[in-house]
Motif scaffolding. Structure first.
Motif, PDB file in Angstrom:
ATOM      1  N   LYS A 144       0.812  -1.208   0.000  1.00 57.48           N
ATOM      2  CA  LYS A 144       0.000   0.000   0.000  1.00 57.48           C
ATOM      3  C   LYS A 144       0.851   1.265   0.000  1.00 57.48           C
ATOM      4  O   LYS A 144       0.489   2.263  -0.618  1.00 57.48           O
ATOM      5  CB  LYS A 144      -0.936   0.004   1.206  1.00 57.48           C
ATOM      6  CG  LYS A 144      -2.050  -1.025   1.145  1.00 57.48           C
ATOM      7  CD  LYS A 144      -3.217  -0.645   2.014  1.00 57.48           C
ATOM      8  CE  LYS A 144      -3.925   0.582   1.475  1.00 57.48           C
ATOM      9  NZ  LYS A 144      -5.181   0.875   2.181  1.00 57.48           N
ATOM     10  N   ALA A 145       1.978   1.221   0.701  1.00 57.82           N
ATOM     11  CA  ALA A 145       2.831   2.406   0.801  1.00 57.82           C
ATOM     12  C   ALA A 145       3.474   2.760  -0.529  1.00 57.82           C
ATOM     13  O   ALA A 145       3.876   3.912  -0.749  1.00 57.82           O
ATOM     14  CB  ALA A 145       3.907   2.199   1.861  1.00 57.82           C
ATOM     15  N   ALA A 146       3.586   1.787  -1.423  1.00 59.12           N
ATOM     16  CA  ALA A 146       4.127   2.063  -2.753  1.00 59.12           C
ATOM     17  C   ALA A 146       3.093   2.725  -3.656  1.00 59.12           C
ATOM     18  O   ALA A 146       3.441   3.314  -4.677  1.00 59.12           O
ATOM     19  CB  ALA A 146       4.615   0.765  -3.396  1.00 59.12           C
ATOM     20  N   LEU A 147       1.828   2.649  -3.266  1.00 63.22           N
ATOM     21  CA  LEU A 147       0.745   3.200  -4.077  1.00 63.22           C
ATOM     22  C   LEU A 147       0.052   4.390  -3.413  1.00 63.22           C
ATOM     23  O   LEU A 147      -0.497   5.243  -4.102  1.00 63.22           O
ATOM     24  CB  LEU A 147      -0.291   2.105  -4.368  1.00 63.22           C
ATOM     25  CG  LEU A 147       0.225   0.827  -5.029  1.00 63.22           C
ATOM     26  CD1 LEU A 147      -0.884  -0.213  -5.093  1.00 63.22           C
ATOM     27  CD2 LEU A 147       0.760   1.130  -6.417  1.00 63.22           C
ATOM     28  N   PHE A 220      -4.436  10.509  -2.739  1.00 59.59           N
ATOM     29  CA  PHE A 220      -4.272   9.273  -1.978  1.00 59.59           C
ATOM     30  C   PHE A 220      -4.389   8.027  -2.863  1.00 59.59           C
ATOM     31  O   PHE A 220      -3.712   7.027  -2.638  1.00 59.59           O
ATOM     32  CB  PHE A 220      -5.314   9.197  -0.861  1.00 59.59           C
ATOM     33  CG  PHE A 220      -5.028   8.113   0.136  1.00 59.59           C
ATOM     34  CD1 PHE A 220      -4.152   8.343   1.185  1.00 59.59           C
ATOM     35  CD2 PHE A 220      -5.613   6.862   0.035  1.00 59.59           C
ATOM     36  CE1 PHE A 220      -3.869   7.347   2.105  1.00 59.59           C
ATOM     37  CE2 PHE A 220      -5.342   5.855   0.950  1.00 59.59           C
ATOM     38  CZ  PHE A 220      -4.459   6.104   1.995  1.00 59.59           C
ATOM     39  N   GLN A 221      -5.238   8.092  -3.869  1.00 69.42           N
ATOM     40  CA  GLN A 221      -5.438   6.928  -4.737  1.00 69.42           C
ATOM     41  C   GLN A 221      -4.502   6.924  -5.944  1.00 69.42           C
ATOM     42  O   GLN A 221      -4.613   6.057  -6.797  1.00 69.42           O
ATOM     43  CB  GLN A 221      -6.891   6.892  -5.217  1.00 69.42           C
ATOM     44  CG  GLN A 221      -7.904   6.779  -4.096  1.00 69.42           C
ATOM     45  CD  GLN A 221      -7.749   5.512  -3.279  1.00 69.42           C
ATOM     46  OE1 GLN A 221      -7.285   4.489  -3.771  1.00 69.42           O
ATOM     47  NE2 GLN A 221      -8.126   5.570  -2.011  1.00 69.42           N
ATOM     48  N   ALA A 222      -3.611   7.889  -6.023  1.00 67.75           N
ATOM     49  CA  ALA A 222      -2.717   7.975  -7.186  1.00 67.75           C
ATOM     50  C   ALA A 222      -1.340   8.443  -6.750  1.00 67.75           C
ATOM     51  O   ALA A 222      -0.827   9.456  -7.197  1.00 67.75           O
ATOM     52  CB  ALA A 222      -3.294   8.936  -8.229  1.00 67.75           C
ATOM     53  N   PHE A 223      -0.749   7.693  -5.848  1.00 72.74           N
ATOM     54  CA  PHE A 223       0.558   8.072  -5.313  1.00 72.74           C
ATOM     55  C   PHE A 223       1.667   7.559  -6.225  1.00 72.74           C
ATOM     56  O   PHE A 223       1.556   6.493  -6.823  1.00 72.74           O
ATOM     57  CB  PHE A 223       0.717   7.497  -3.910  1.00 72.74           C
ATOM     58  CG  PHE A 223       1.910   8.012  -3.170  1.00 72.74           C
ATOM     59  CD1 PHE A 223       2.162   9.368  -3.094  1.00 72.74           C
ATOM     60  CD2 PHE A 223       2.770   7.143  -2.533  1.00 72.74           C
ATOM     61  CE1 PHE A 223       3.259   9.840  -2.391  1.00 72.74           C
ATOM     62  CE2 PHE A 223       3.867   7.608  -1.820  1.00 72.74           C
ATOM     63  CZ  PHE A 223       4.105   8.959  -1.754  1.00 72.74           C
ATOM     64  N   LEU A 224       2.745   8.329  -6.315  1.00 68.75           N
ATOM     65  CA  LEU A 224       3.872   7.963  -7.165  1.00 68.75           C
ATOM     66  C   LEU A 224       4.674   6.821  -6.539  1.00 68.75           C
ATOM     67  O   LEU A 224       5.086   6.893  -5.390  1.00 68.75           O
ATOM     68  CB  LEU A 224       4.783   9.178  -7.374  1.00 68.75           C
ATOM     69  CG  LEU A 224       6.015   8.972  -8.250  1.00 68.75           C
ATOM     70  CD1 LEU A 224       5.577   8.631  -9.669  1.00 68.75           C
ATOM     71  CD2 LEU A 224       6.876  10.222  -8.264  1.00 68.75           C
ATOM     72  N   PRO A 230       8.194  -3.447  -4.770  1.00 75.36           N
ATOM     73  CA  PRO A 230       7.962  -3.572  -3.331  1.00 75.36           C
ATOM     74  C   PRO A 230       7.483  -4.947  -2.888  1.00 75.36           C
ATOM     75  O   PRO A 230       7.764  -5.394  -1.795  1.00 75.36           O
ATOM     76  CB  PRO A 230       6.891  -2.516  -3.035  1.00 75.36           C
ATOM     77  CG  PRO A 230       6.200  -2.311  -4.331  1.00 75.36           C
ATOM     78  CD  PRO A 230       7.271  -2.475  -5.384  1.00 75.36           C
ATOM     79  N   THR A 231       6.758  -5.646  -3.755  1.00 73.52           N
ATOM     80  CA  THR A 231       6.224  -6.949  -3.364  1.00 73.52           C
ATOM     81  C   THR A 231       7.305  -8.034  -3.343  1.00 73.52           C
ATOM     82  O   THR A 231       7.081  -9.111  -2.814  1.00 73.52           O
ATOM     83  CB  THR A 231       5.110  -7.383  -4.332  1.00 73.52           C
ATOM     84  OG1 THR A 231       5.613  -7.379  -5.669  1.00 73.52           O
ATOM     85  CG2 THR A 231       3.923  -6.438  -4.245  1.00 73.52           C
ATOM     86  N   ASN A 232       8.476  -7.733  -3.919  1.00 71.01           N
ATOM     87  CA  ASN A 232       9.552  -8.723  -3.954  1.00 71.01           C
ATOM     88  C   ASN A 232      10.513  -8.604  -2.773  1.00 71.01           C
ATOM     89  O   ASN A 232      11.408  -9.430  -2.614  1.00 71.01           O
ATOM     90  CB  ASN A 232      10.364  -8.597  -5.252  1.00 71.01           C
ATOM     91  CG  ASN A 232       9.529  -8.972  -6.461  1.00 71.01           C
ATOM     92  OD1 ASN A 232       8.612  -9.766  -6.360  1.00 71.01           O
ATOM     93  ND2 ASN A 232       9.851  -8.393  -7.608  1.00 71.01           N
TER      94      ASN A 232
END
Length: 235
Positions: A144-147, A220-224, A230-232
């Motif tokens: 979530k923090a990546a998005l 909030f729904q379109a973060f860089l 991140p999932t790896n």
């Protein structure tokens, strides 16, 4: 009163993964269980949902009761339903994670339950399936923090870019290029530069920033995404 016949009954529990950032590392708030089974073992903060409560109401009540905290970022994570997860009685637990600024809330923590902060890298063994809950929470937060800019919930109202970078490096357990990080964070338009500097770390100092709350909610729904894959990353 009419009831569904031939259906088994079970207990609904709530477990809260409470994470905080002290400026140097990501930490988790734990307590020692005060009753059997597993009395004295380290545990997440939790409790049981009352008959007249929703899960959301129960999670907020339990968080307030055990920690004294109110109005913090709280999100439902997952429901754990292994029939054998609790040796006493069939108990289904819904886990939530909370993100707080340790320094802001340290005076509000309820000491009745003797809570203690631990670094995620050095936390003790947890009872039941609580370790699984923590690991899943970290994976969810990293994704979530990546998005979305949810990690700002862990920071004080004023912070420096070095502090923000330390936070991201702590959450993702990785090193991030300083120049590239600063450039991409500032490009989001989420930060408002302050006139004052933090000179604790060096004579030159680092400017304080504040979160632009209007842009925070708007973007909030379109973060860089400036965290590679991140999932790896491994916890």
């Amino acid at each position: 009163m009419i009831k569904y016949s031939k259906q088994s009954r079970f207990i609904q529990a709530i477990d809260c993964i409470i994470l905080g950032f002290d400026g140097e590392m990501l930490k988790i708030l734990l307590i020692q269980r005060g009753f059997e089974p597993e009395k004295g073992k380290w545990s997440l903060m939790g409790g049981f949902v009352k008959d007249d409560e929703s899960l959301e109401q129960g999670s907020n009540r339990i968080l307030k009761q055990l920690t004294g905290l109110d109005g913090v970022y709280l999100e439902q994570l997952h429901t754990f339903s292994n029939p054998h997860r609790d040796p006493i009685e069939r108990t289904i637990s819904t886990a939530y994670f909370a993100l707080i600024d340790i320094n802001k809330y340290e005076q509000q923590i309820n000491n009745d339950y003797h809570p203690e902060w631990f670094s995620l890298k050095r936390m003790p063994k947890l009872l039941f399936d609580h370790q699984e809950m923590v690991e899943l929470a970290i994976k969810r937060i990293r994704y979530k923090a990546a998005l979305h800019p949810i990690l700002f919930e862990l920071l004080p109202s004023r912070f420096t870019l070095p502090q923000l970078q330390i936070l991201y490096e702590s959450v993702y357990n990785t090193k991030i290029d300083k120049r590239n990080f600063s450039k991409r964070v500032l490009a989001t338009g989420l930060l408002i530069k302050q006139a004052e500097k933090d000179k604790v770390g060096s004579k030159r100092g680092a400017f304080y920033y504040q979160l632009n709350m209007q842009n925070y909610y708007a973007k909030f729904q379109a973060f860089l995404n400036f965290i590679p894959n991140p999932t790896n990353l491994i916890f």
